[in-house]
Write a protein that holds these residues in place. Structure first.
Motif, PDB file in Angstrom:
ATOM      1  N   ALA A  30       0.820  -1.216   0.000  1.00  0.00           N
ATOM      2  CA  ALA A  30       0.000   0.000   0.000  1.00  0.00           C
ATOM      3  C   ALA A  30       0.856   1.269   0.000  1.00  0.00           C
ATOM      4  N   VAL A  31       2.073   1.168   0.445  1.00  0.00           N
ATOM      5  CA  VAL A  31       2.999   2.306   0.423  1.00  0.00           C
ATOM      6  C   VAL A  31       4.322   1.826  -0.143  1.00  0.00           C
ATOM      7  N   PRO A  32       5.100   2.723  -0.764  1.00  0.00           N
ATOM      8  CA  PRO A  32       6.409   2.332  -1.296  1.00  0.00           C
ATOM      9  C   PRO A  32       7.317   1.829  -0.169  1.00  0.00           C
ATOM     10  N   ARG A  33       8.149   0.853  -0.478  1.00  0.00           N
ATOM     11  CA  ARG A  33       8.982   0.224   0.541  1.00  0.00           C
ATOM     12  C   ARG A  33      10.428   0.728   0.471  1.00  0.00           C
ATOM     13  N   PRO A  34      10.799   1.596   1.411  1.00  0.00           N
ATOM     14  CA  PRO A  34      12.203   2.004   1.493  1.00  0.00           C
ATOM     15  C   PRO A  34      13.020   0.904   2.170  1.00  0.00           C
TER      16      PRO A  34
END
Length: 145
Positions: A30-34
């Motif tokens: 659901a969110v970009p993975r750093p």
């Protein structure tokens, strides 16, 4: 979300819950993975249990998406530092959360909530824990501070 990392997260109290909800969103895409090197999670707030007077009520926390507390393993190494007499999280609950998240649990003894009301200002031990996390790839364990 725009940072590439590697990042080291440090969270206290309700911030710990924010990290776990964010990590759950990472796992679902659901969110970009750093790239996360690890996390220091200090004095988690048990938002599923009633807080003392002056803190938000459980129904308010539910309304705003704080519940339930995610219980999936974190996708990065973590160290959870917990007090045996924290008014916002019983040690047994902190232990259970550490197990669910795959975090190493550090027993800080009876130090309250690690905040000014408990007599804390700066917390130099946090820097020691951060250095440990930076050099870690080890499996979680339980230890006394």
């Amino acid at each position: 979300a725009g940072e590439r990392g590697p990042l080291l997260l440090v969270a206290h109290s309700a911030g710990v819950m924010m990290v776990t909800h964010w990590a759950q969103a990472l796992a679902t895409g659901a969110v970009p993975r750093p790239r996360i090197k690890g996390a220091l999670l200090a004095a988690p707030a048990d938002v599923e249990s009633a807080f003392p007077a002056g803190y938000p009520m459980t129904d308010t926390l539910q309304e705003h998406g704080w519940l339930p507390i995610p219980r999936t393993p974190l996708p990065f190494p973590s160290l959870l530092a917990a007090s045996r007499n924290d008014p916002l999280c019983a040690f047994a609950r902190a232990h259970g959360l550490a197990q669910a998240w795959g975090s190493e649990l550090v027993d800080l003894g009876e130090v309250g909530h690690l905040n000014p009301a408990a007599g804390f200002g700066e917390w130099p031990q946090a820097e020691t824990f951060i250095r440990e996390i930076e050099g870690r790839e080890a499996a979680p364990a339980v230890r006394a501070a």
